[in-house]
Design an enzyme around this catalytic site. Structure first.
Site, PDB file in Angstrom:
ATOM      1  N   SER A 298       0.827  -1.206   0.000  1.00  0.00           N
ATOM      2  CA  SER A 298       0.000   0.000   0.000  1.00  0.00           C
ATOM      3  C   SER A 298       0.863   1.258   0.000  1.00  0.00           C
ATOM      4  O   SER A 298       0.538   2.242  -0.675  1.00  0.00           O
ATOM      5  CB  SER A 298      -0.934   0.007   1.211  1.00  0.00           C
ATOM      6  OG  SER A 298      -1.913  -0.992   1.096  1.00  0.00           O
TER       7      SER A 298
ATOM      8  N   PRO B 213     -15.683  10.214   5.117  1.00  0.00           N
ATOM      9  CA  PRO B 213     -16.357   9.390   6.125  1.00  0.00           C
ATOM     10  C   PRO B 213     -17.705   8.837   5.651  1.00  0.00           C
ATOM     11  O   PRO B 213     -18.068   7.718   5.998  1.00  0.00           O
ATOM     12  CB  PRO B 213     -16.529  10.351   7.307  1.00  0.00           C
ATOM     13  CG  PRO B 213     -15.401  11.322   7.171  1.00  0.00           C
ATOM     14  CD  PRO B 213     -15.209  11.493   5.688  1.00  0.00           C
TER      15      PRO B 213
ATOM     16  N   LEU C 131      -7.355   5.695  -9.576  1.00  0.00           N
ATOM     17  CA  LEU C 131      -7.752   4.454  -8.910  1.00  0.00           C
ATOM     18  C   LEU C 131      -7.507   3.247  -9.804  1.00  0.00           C
ATOM     19  O   LEU C 131      -7.115   2.177  -9.320  1.00  0.00           O
ATOM     20  CB  LEU C 131      -9.225   4.515  -8.508  1.00  0.00           C
ATOM     21  CG  LEU C 131      -9.577   5.480  -7.378  1.00  0.00           C
ATOM     22  CD1 LEU C 131     -11.071   5.446  -7.102  1.00  0.00           C
ATOM     23  CD2 LEU C 131      -8.807   5.151  -6.102  1.00  0.00           C
ATOM     24  N   ASN C 132      -7.723   3.386 -11.109  1.00  0.00           N
ATOM     25  CA  ASN C 132      -7.450   2.264 -11.997  1.00  0.00           C
ATOM     26  C   ASN C 132      -5.978   1.899 -11.994  1.00  0.00           C
ATOM     27  O   ASN C 132      -5.609   0.727 -12.108  1.00  0.00           O
ATOM     28  CB  ASN C 132      -7.922   2.578 -13.420  1.00  0.00           C
ATOM     29  CG  ASN C 132      -9.292   1.999 -13.712  1.00  0.00           C
ATOM     30  OD1 ASN C 132      -9.734   1.061 -13.051  1.00  0.00           O
ATOM     31  ND2 ASN C 132      -9.968   2.563 -14.685  1.00  0.00           N
TER      32      ASN C 132
ATOM     33  N   GLU D  35      -9.943   0.696  -3.031  1.00  0.00           N
ATOM     34  CA  GLU D  35      -9.838   0.818  -4.491  1.00  0.00           C
ATOM     35  C   GLU D  35     -11.034   0.162  -5.185  1.00  0.00           C
ATOM     36  O   GLU D  35     -10.915  -0.430  -6.256  1.00  0.00           O
ATOM     37  CB  GLU D  35      -8.529   0.191  -5.020  1.00  0.00           C
ATOM     38  CG  GLU D  35      -7.286   0.500  -4.240  1.00  0.00           C
ATOM     39  CD  GLU D  35      -6.921   1.970  -4.226  1.00  0.00           C
ATOM     40  OE1 GLU D  35      -7.624   2.758  -4.883  1.00  0.00           O
ATOM     41  OE2 GLU D  35      -5.949   2.319  -3.564  1.00  0.00           O
ATOM     42  N   GLY D  36     -12.195   0.269  -4.573  1.00  0.00           N
ATOM     43  CA  GLY D  36     -13.416  -0.306  -5.125  1.00  0.00           C
ATOM     44  C   GLY D  36     -13.762  -1.606  -4.440  1.00  0.00           C
ATOM     45  O   GLY D  36     -12.997  -2.566  -4.472  1.00  0.00           O
ATOM     46  N   THR D  37     -14.910  -1.643  -3.777  1.00  0.00           N
ATOM     47  CA  THR D  37     -15.350  -2.874  -3.127  1.00  0.00           C
ATOM     48  C   THR D  37     -15.655  -3.938  -4.179  1.00  0.00           C
ATOM     49  O   THR D  37     -15.836  -3.646  -5.361  1.00  0.00           O
ATOM     50  CB  THR D  37     -16.614  -2.632  -2.295  1.00  0.00           C
ATOM     51  OG1 THR D  37     -17.682  -2.263  -3.188  1.00  0.00           O
ATOM     52  CG2 THR D  37     -16.403  -1.535  -1.261  1.00  0.00           C
TER      53      THR D  37
END
Length: 387
Positions: A94, A137, A242-243, A366-368
């Site tokens: 990370s 949040p 994010l990609n 990074e996306g569920t």
């Protein structure tokens, strides 16, 4: 006895340079990270600045970017480095991913020349640390609902709001922050010593304990016009970042899975049960075989997606396929390996439960999994089911 988990000869698909980069990352993981990780995980504390400089010296920060002191290596080489670092710990990967694929990539892709020259060489060397402020949040999977805002005040911008679950936040020198403006969502390179900026660390985590995780708070943070990332407009900017990070996770999750499987195979070969090795039992071998098959499939998928990325043809739904599959399978492998070690599987003497705990976070960030299922579902049906 040394056992190779490469059942389908993945190495034959790699270049000499990629193999060399992988070896460099694996050596760093073995010699620098693994001996310290049980203590770092237990104490929830890492020498982030020291590690960043060491990673920078090896060329592993922003390694897939070109110019500005970056190594300019290919996607597969970057992915293999992520795999080896995450084989030590997801928190360590990370640090690398957020630095290179989020903070550095955002400045490299969307920043001004002034911003690139100011930050990227120092970040590539690990002399400056970056973080990426998008999640809030109340807004994780729906970043478009963000409340953080930036308003014009003369030639300046004034930033207010907060971000949550930000890796590297408390140790960062620069935060890439996304905020709503009158001109839509825009990005800002925010020096963390700017008055009104604070980054309290999030504690009492059960996952990613060998990683710095923070909240970011902006209380009338005044920024010059030059802080704006000029080439990013709307959510396409942060989603593009994010990609990049998701791509590294596709490889990285397989590193955590591999480490669990290697640990389980070694343990099963030494553990005597009813007067013979645990590895000599059919049930154990069936578990190991199934896990090895999924591991090899996941690595093959990662390398294939890396080659698509090299050609510039990798699509967002393909990244979602990789992230969804490989993290899901990595968690399944970690849990199954835990059963082979039985009670010892929960001990800090072995890495399996640490990997399993970490992967619960990797499954979400990074996306569920649900978000990636919907991305894939939209590609299959043409229907957006996010709302």
């Amino acid at each position: 006895m040394t056992v190779s988990l490469d059942l389908v000869d993945v190495d034959s698909l790699l270049t000499e340079e990629e193999v060399a980069i992988r070896a460099t990352a694996r050596r760093f993981a073995d010699e620098r990270l693994r001996p310290q990780l049980p203590e770092w995980f237990e104490s929830a504390s890492i020498p982030a600045r020291e590690l960043a400089k060491e990673l920078g010296a090896l060329g592993l920060l922003g390694m897939h970017l070109t110019g500005y002191g970056c190594a300019g290596l290919g996607p597969v080489a970057y992915g293999l480095a992520c795999l080896e670092i995450e084989a030590a710990d997801s928190g360590m990967r990370s640090l690398v991913s957020v630095q290179g694929s989020l903070a550095m990539y955002a400045i490299w892709k969307y920043g001004s020349e002034e911003q690139k020259n100011e930050w990227l060489p120092r970040m590539a060397a690990g002399e400056a640390i970056g973080c990426f402020g998008l999640t809030e949040p109340d807004f994780g999977s729906n970043p478009g609902g963000m409340r953080t805002n930036a308003r014009r005040d003369g030639d300046d911008w004034v930033l207010n709001g907060s971000k949550m679950w930000i890796t590297n936040g408390s140790v960062a020198d620069v935060a890439v922050v996304w905020a709503k403006t009158d001109d839509g969502v825009r990005g800002f390179a925010v020096p963390t010593d700017t008055p009104g900026f604070s980054a309290p660390e999030i504690t009492r985590k059960m996952s990613l304990r060998a990683s710095v995780t923070s909240e970011l708070i902006f209380d009338d943070v005044r920024l010059p016009a030059s802080a704006l990332l000029p080439e990013a407009r709307g959510l396409s900017g942060p989603l593009g970042c994010l990609n990049e990070a998701r791509f590294g996770i596709i490889f990285g999750a397989m590193g955590a899975a591999r480490d669990c499987l290697e640990t389980a195979i070694a343990y099963a070969g030494e553990r005597q049960v009813f007067d013979k090795p645990l590895s000599a039992y059919q049930l154990t071998q069936a578990k190991l075989a199934d896990m090895a098959v999924e591991l090899n499939k996941g690595i093959l998928l990662a390398v294939h997606l890396g080659r698509l990325k090299e050609r510039g043809t990798l699509r967002p739904e393909q990244v979602s396929v990789g992230k969804l599959n490989n993290v899901r399978e990595a968690i399944a492998i970690a849990r199954e390996c835990r059963t082979i070690l039985a009670a010892n599987g929960i001990s800090g003497e072995y890495p399996i439960m640490r990997h399993a705990n970490n992967l619960e976070s990797v499954l979400t960030y990074e996306g569920t999994s649900e978000v990636h299922q919907l991305v894939i579902g939209q590609a299959l049906t043409g229907q957006a089911a996010f709302r």
